[in-house]
Design a protein around this motif. Structure first.
Motif, PDB file in Angstrom:
ATOM      1  N   PHE A  96       0.839  -1.200   0.000  1.00 41.29           N
ATOM      2  CA  PHE A  96       0.000   0.000   0.000  1.00 41.29           C
ATOM      3  C   PHE A  96       0.872   1.248   0.000  1.00 41.29           C
ATOM      4  O   PHE A  96       1.871   1.345   0.708  1.00 41.29           O
ATOM      5  CB  PHE A  96      -0.912   0.027   1.233  1.00 41.29           C
ATOM      6  N   GLU A  97       0.473   2.209  -0.836  1.00 43.32           N
ATOM      7  CA  GLU A  97       1.169   3.489  -0.886  1.00 43.32           C
ATOM      8  C   GLU A  97       0.138   4.602  -0.839  1.00 43.32           C
ATOM      9  O   GLU A  97      -0.862   4.567  -1.574  1.00 43.32           O
ATOM     10  CB  GLU A  97       1.996   3.592  -2.170  1.00 43.32           C
ATOM     11  N   PHE A  98       0.359   5.558   0.027  1.00 41.96           N
ATOM     12  CA  PHE A  98      -0.583   6.674   0.123  1.00 41.96           C
ATOM     13  C   PHE A  98      -0.381   7.615  -1.064  1.00 41.96           C
ATOM     14  O   PHE A  98       0.701   8.183  -1.245  1.00 41.96           O
ATOM     15  CB  PHE A  98      -0.372   7.447   1.431  1.00 41.96           C
ATOM     16  N   VAL A  99      -1.425   7.756  -1.884  1.00 43.89           N
ATOM     17  CA  VAL A  99      -1.356   8.661  -3.033  1.00 43.89           C
ATOM     18  C   VAL A  99      -2.332   9.827  -2.883  1.00 43.89           C
ATOM     19  O   VAL A  99      -2.098  10.912  -3.410  1.00 43.89           O
ATOM     20  CB  VAL A  99      -1.612   7.922  -4.369  1.00 43.89           C
ATOM     21  N   SER A 100      -3.432   9.585  -2.161  1.00 43.92           N
ATOM     22  CA  SER A 100      -4.400  10.650  -1.894  1.00 43.92           C
ATOM     23  C   SER A 100      -5.347  10.176  -0.807  1.00 43.92           C
ATOM     24  O   SER A 100      -5.511   8.961  -0.592  1.00 43.92           O
ATOM     25  CB  SER A 100      -5.200  11.010  -3.150  1.00 43.92           C
ATOM     26  N   LEU A 101      -5.981  11.133  -0.137  1.00 38.87           N
ATOM     27  CA  LEU A 101      -6.958  10.763   0.890  1.00 38.87           C
ATOM     28  C   LEU A 101      -8.153  10.064   0.252  1.00 38.87           C
ATOM     29  O   LEU A 101      -8.682   9.100   0.817  1.00 38.87           O
ATOM     30  CB  LEU A 101      -7.415  12.005   1.656  1.00 38.87           C
ATOM     31  N   GLU A 102      -8.580  10.517  -0.937  1.00 34.73           N
ATOM     32  CA  GLU A 102      -9.729   9.878  -1.607  1.00 34.73           C
ATOM     33  C   GLU A 102      -9.456   8.394  -1.858  1.00 34.73           C
ATOM     34  O   GLU A 102     -10.299   7.537  -1.571  1.00 34.73           O
ATOM     35  CB  GLU A 102     -10.040  10.564  -2.947  1.00 34.73           C
ATOM     36  N   ALA A 103      -8.275   8.085  -2.378  1.00 34.34           N
ATOM     37  CA  ALA A 103      -7.932   6.690  -2.673  1.00 34.34           C
ATOM     38  C   ALA A 103      -7.845   5.866  -1.393  1.00 34.34           C
ATOM     39  O   ALA A 103      -8.293   4.714  -1.354  1.00 34.34           O
ATOM     40  CB  ALA A 103      -6.613   6.631  -3.438  1.00 34.34           C
ATOM     41  N   ALA A 104      -7.282   6.462  -0.341  1.00 35.61           N
ATOM     42  CA  ALA A 104      -7.164   5.741   0.930  1.00 35.61           C
ATOM     43  C   ALA A 104      -8.542   5.447   1.510  1.00 35.61           C
ATOM     44  O   ALA A 104      -8.800   4.334   1.998  1.00 35.61           O
ATOM     45  CB  ALA A 104      -6.345   6.564   1.920  1.00 35.61           C
ATOM     46  N   LEU A 105      -9.452   6.418   1.432  1.00 38.60           N
ATOM     47  CA  LEU A 105     -10.797   6.209   1.987  1.00 38.60           C
ATOM     48  C   LEU A 105     -11.581   5.191   1.169  1.00 38.60           C
ATOM     49  O   LEU A 105     -12.355   4.401   1.726  1.00 38.60           O
ATOM     50  CB  LEU A 105     -11.550   7.533   2.050  1.00 38.60           C
ATOM     51  N   GLU A 106     -11.379   5.194  -0.141  1.00 40.96           N
ATOM     52  CA  GLU A 106     -12.058   4.201  -0.980  1.00 40.96           C
ATOM     53  C   GLU A 106     -11.637   2.793  -0.590  1.00 40.96           C
ATOM     54  O   GLU A 106     -12.466   1.887  -0.476  1.00 40.96           O
ATOM     55  CB  GLU A 106     -11.735   4.465  -2.452  1.00 40.96           C
ATOM     56  N   GLU A 107     -10.347   2.605  -0.340  1.00 41.09           N
ATOM     57  CA  GLU A 107      -9.862   1.294   0.088  1.00 41.09           C
ATOM     58  C   GLU A 107     -10.318   0.980   1.508  1.00 41.09           C
ATOM     59  O   GLU A 107     -10.686  -0.155   1.822  1.00 41.09           O
ATOM     60  CB  GLU A 107      -8.336   1.240  -0.010  1.00 41.09           C
ATOM     61  N   ALA A 108     -10.330   1.983   2.368  1.00 33.62           N
ATOM     62  CA  ALA A 108     -10.755   1.775   3.757  1.00 33.62           C
ATOM     63  C   ALA A 108     -12.211   1.336   3.830  1.00 33.62           C
ATOM     64  O   ALA A 108     -12.585   0.524   4.680  1.00 33.62           O
ATOM     65  CB  ALA A 108     -10.551   3.054   4.560  1.00 33.62           C
ATOM     66  N   GLU A 109     -13.036   1.866   2.921  1.00 29.08           N
ATOM     67  CA  GLU A 109     -14.463   1.551   2.965  1.00 29.08           C
ATOM     68  C   GLU A 109     -14.779   0.153   2.446  1.00 29.08           C
ATOM     69  O   GLU A 109     -15.925  -0.284   2.499  1.00 29.08           O
ATOM     70  CB  GLU A 109     -15.243   2.619   2.198  1.00 29.08           C
ATOM     71  N   ALA A 110     -13.749  -0.555   1.984  1.00 28.57           N
ATOM     72  CA  ALA A 110     -13.912  -1.974   1.638  1.00 28.57           C
ATOM     73  C   ALA A 110     -13.533  -2.868   2.813  1.00 28.57           C
ATOM     74  O   ALA A 110     -13.616  -4.096   2.721  1.00 28.57           O
ATOM     75  CB  ALA A 110     -13.047  -2.311   0.424  1.00 28.57           C
ATOM     76  N   ASN A 111     -13.137  -2.248   3.917  1.00 26.08           N
ATOM     77  CA  ASN A 111     -12.695  -2.977   5.104  1.00 26.08           C
ATOM     78  C   ASN A 111     -13.727  -2.763   6.221  1.00 26.08           C
ATOM     79  O   ASN A 111     -13.835  -1.654   6.747  1.00 26.08           O
ATOM     80  CB  ASN A 111     -11.313  -2.460   5.530  1.00 26.08           C
ATOM     81  N   PRO A 112     -14.494  -3.797   6.604  1.00 23.91           N
ATOM     82  CA  PRO A 112     -15.545  -3.619   7.625  1.00 23.91           C
ATOM     83  C   PRO A 112     -15.027  -3.053   8.945  1.00 23.91           C
ATOM     84  O   PRO A 112     -15.708  -2.246   9.589  1.00 23.91           O
ATOM     85  CB  PRO A 112     -16.104  -5.032   7.815  1.00 23.91           C
ATOM     86  N   ALA A 113     -13.810  -3.462   9.343  1.00 22.42           N
ATOM     87  CA  ALA A 113     -13.262  -2.969  10.610  1.00 22.42           C
ATOM     88  C   ALA A 113     -13.005  -1.465  10.528  1.00 22.42           C
ATOM     89  O   ALA A 113     -13.256  -0.721  11.498  1.00 22.42           O
ATOM     90  CB  ALA A 113     -11.975  -3.707  10.957  1.00 22.42           C
ATOM     91  N   LEU A 114     -12.528  -0.994   9.389  1.00 22.79           N
ATOM     92  CA  LEU A 114     -12.270   0.437   9.234  1.00 22.79           C
ATOM     93  C   LEU A 114     -13.567   1.233   9.089  1.00 22.79           C
ATOM     94  O   LEU A 114     -13.656   2.376   9.536  1.00 22.79           O
ATOM     95  CB  LEU A 114     -11.345   0.692   8.040  1.00 22.79           C
ATOM     96  N   ILE A 115     -14.578   0.632   8.481  1.00 21.95           N
ATOM     97  CA  ILE A 115     -15.892   1.287   8.438  1.00 21.95           C
ATOM     98  C   ILE A 115     -16.409   1.498   9.855  1.00 21.95           C
ATOM     99  O   ILE A 115     -16.891   2.579  10.214  1.00 21.95           O
ATOM    100  CB  ILE A 115     -16.900   0.460   7.608  1.00 21.95           C
ATOM    101  N   ASP A 116     -16.292   0.452  10.690  1.00 17.65           N
ATOM    102  CA  ASP A 116     -16.714   0.566  12.096  1.00 17.65           C
ATOM    103  C   ASP A 116     -15.903   1.638  12.815  1.00 17.65           C
ATOM    104  O   ASP A 116     -16.441   2.401  13.627  1.00 17.65           O
ATOM    105  CB  ASP A 116     -16.545  -0.782  12.812  1.00 17.65           C
ATOM    106  N   PHE A 117     -14.604   1.676  12.538  1.00 18.60           N
ATOM    107  CA  PHE A 117     -13.740   2.668  13.179  1.00 18.60           C
ATOM    108  C   PHE A 117     -14.172   4.080  12.806  1.00 18.60           C
ATOM    109  O   PHE A 117     -14.314   4.956  13.668  1.00 18.60           O
ATOM    110  CB  PHE A 117     -12.278   2.432  12.767  1.00 18.60           C
ATOM    111  N   MET A 118     -14.406   4.318  11.525  1.00 16.49           N
ATOM    112  CA  MET A 118     -14.795   5.663  11.072  1.00 16.49           C
ATOM    113  C   MET A 118     -16.156   6.059  11.647  1.00 16.49           C
ATOM    114  O   MET A 118     -16.375   7.226  11.994  1.00 16.49           O
ATOM    115  CB  MET A 118     -14.801   5.729   9.548  1.00 16.49           C
ATOM    116  N   ASP A 119     -17.036   5.070  11.767  1.00 15.53           N
ATOM    117  CA  ASP A 119     -18.355   5.348  12.350  1.00 15.53           C
ATOM    118  C   ASP A 119     -18.233   5.669  13.842  1.00 15.53           C
ATOM    119  O   ASP A 119     -18.826   6.635  14.330  1.00 15.53           O
ATOM    120  CB  ASP A 119     -19.267   4.138  12.132  1.00 15.53           C
ATOM    121  N   SER A 120     -17.443   4.879  14.575  1.00 12.76           N
ATOM    122  CA  SER A 120     -17.339   5.058  16.032  1.00 12.76           C
ATOM    123  C   SER A 120     -16.606   6.340  16.412  1.00 12.76           C
ATOM    124  O   SER A 120     -16.827   6.886  17.496  1.00 12.76           O
ATOM    125  CB  SER A 120     -16.632   3.852  16.664  1.00 12.76           C
ATOM    126  N   THR A 121     -15.744   6.823  15.535  1.00 10.17           N
ATOM    127  CA  THR A 121     -14.986   8.047  15.832  1.00 10.17           C
ATOM    128  C   THR A 121     -15.582   9.288  15.167  1.00 10.17           C
ATOM    129  O   THR A 121     -15.005  10.377  15.276  1.00 10.17           O
ATOM    130  CB  THR A 121     -13.518   7.906  15.366  1.00 10.17           C
TER     131      THR A 121
END
Length: 375
Positions: A291-316
């Protein structure tokens, strides 16, 4: 006559033995505290409160006895002639098999570094006395009062626990105590006290506190946001994963925005945004070695395919934070950075929901919003 005396003696011994075996041995203070936590978690608040009070009493009694055992030895004329030398007193205790005093010193050395006593017998005695306080029990008593709606009593207990923090088994638990104090003042809508205690938590944040050098760093961070591709450059240059202070930055950011202090809000929401974005990026790196950080949009798109990260973003409340960070930037005259963030959030409409819609509205017609959210 001798026979009667013997019978009487046997009866007396039997009576004493029955009394000894009939008495309940007090549980160790830490065991009683754990019992109280079990009662608390099962909703038995009365029993929990009794257990926490017993734990306080048991600890106090234990250290009072140790204190008296040391005073007893220090009162000997031959010991007084030794002056204040802890080493000499300890040798005397060992040589004369004064087991109770020896046990007191052993417990003391377990609780505090021996070198912190400065070789002073008087310091040893004072420190044993100070160990009577039991901040964990004070905290849990506060928890009972909080859940029973007695907020004034609860906050007093938390403050007492904070005052006794030197005795905490886990020194880092002091931050949890401070968070409880902040939360109670927030619920009571005593925002002045809430802010004061929240800033105490931030005093532990190495990147935030530290005088002029940290002010310079915050200025540099803020300036970078105003450059071309400011959000991408900001998250490329800066990473910070101190999750312990993120929630207090977020709370203060919302509080300052609600009270019209937009520059202060920007600083705190910038830290909340940075910390949670860093935690998201770190998790993406952990899950995918290339994984390489290229933009926040790309990182969030990948994060939203991860249920644990979806829960994290919701809880915070990640997207709420990003939205209000953009609002604070706009109100502070940094319109380009604000638009960049609103544009990112508006494109995440499936996950960001309300914050995507509000970001889209801001892109169409940006305004300095009046506060809508309760703290």
């Amino acid at each position: 006559m001798k026979k009667k005396s013997l019978v009487f003696a046997l009866i007396f011994l039997l009576f004493l033995s029955l009394r000894v075996f009939g008495q309940r041995t007090a549980n160790p203070y830490w065991y009683t505290l754990e019992q109280g936590k079990t009662f608390f978690r099962s909703g038995q608040y009365g029993a929990a409160l009794n257990a926490f009070e017993d734990a306080k009493r048991n600890r106090r009694a234990m250290y009072e006895k140790m204190e008296q055992d040391l005073i007893y030895v220090l009162s000997f004329s031959e010991v007084r002639r030794m002056g204040d030398s802890l080493d000499e007193v300890e040798k005397y205790i060992t040589k004369n098999y004064l087991d109770n005093a020896a046990a007191a010193l052993k417990e003391l050395y377990f609780r505090v570094p021996r070198q912190s006593l400065g070789g002073s017998a008087n310091n040893a005695l004072k420190t044993i006395g100070a160990l009577k306080a039991y901040p964990e029990a004070e905290y849990w008593i506060g928890e009972v009062y909080r859940l029973e709606g007695e907020l004034n009593l609860a906050v007093r207990q938390y403050q007492k626990a904070h005052e006794q923090r030197a005795n905490l088994e886990n020194p880092h638990f002091d931050i949890d105590i401070l968070y409880r104090i902040v939360d109670v003042f927030r619920i009571k809508q005593d925002y002045s006290a809430m802010e004061e205690w929240a800033l105490d938590i931030l005093a532990t944040d190495a990147l935030w506190s530290g005088g002029s050098a940290r002010l310079y760093t915050r200025g540099a961070m803020s300036k970078l946001l105003e450059s071309d591709d400011g959000i991408k450059r900001f998250l490329t240059v800066y990473r910070y994963d101190n999750a312990q202070v993120e929630r207090i930055h977020q709370l203060l950011g919302f509080f300052y925005y609600n009270s019209g202090r937009h520059s202060n809000a920007q600083d705190h929401l910038m830290f909340s945004f940075l910390i949670n974005s860093t935690l998201i990026i770190n998790e993406l790196i952990r899950n995918r070695y290339d994984f390489e950080f290229v933009s926040l949009e790309a990182a969030l798109e990948e994060a939203e395919a991860n249920p644990a990260l979806i829960d994290f973003m919701d809880s915070t409340d990640y997207y709420k934070t990003v939205y209000y960070f953009a609002c604070a930037l706009y109100a502070s005259g940094k319109a380009a950075a604000a638009r960049e963030l609103w544009n990112i959030v508006s494109g995440r409409n499936v996950i960001a929901g309300e914050w995507a819609a509000r970001s889209a509205n801001q892109l169409r017609s940006p305004v300095i919003e009046r506060p809508r959210e309760a703290l």
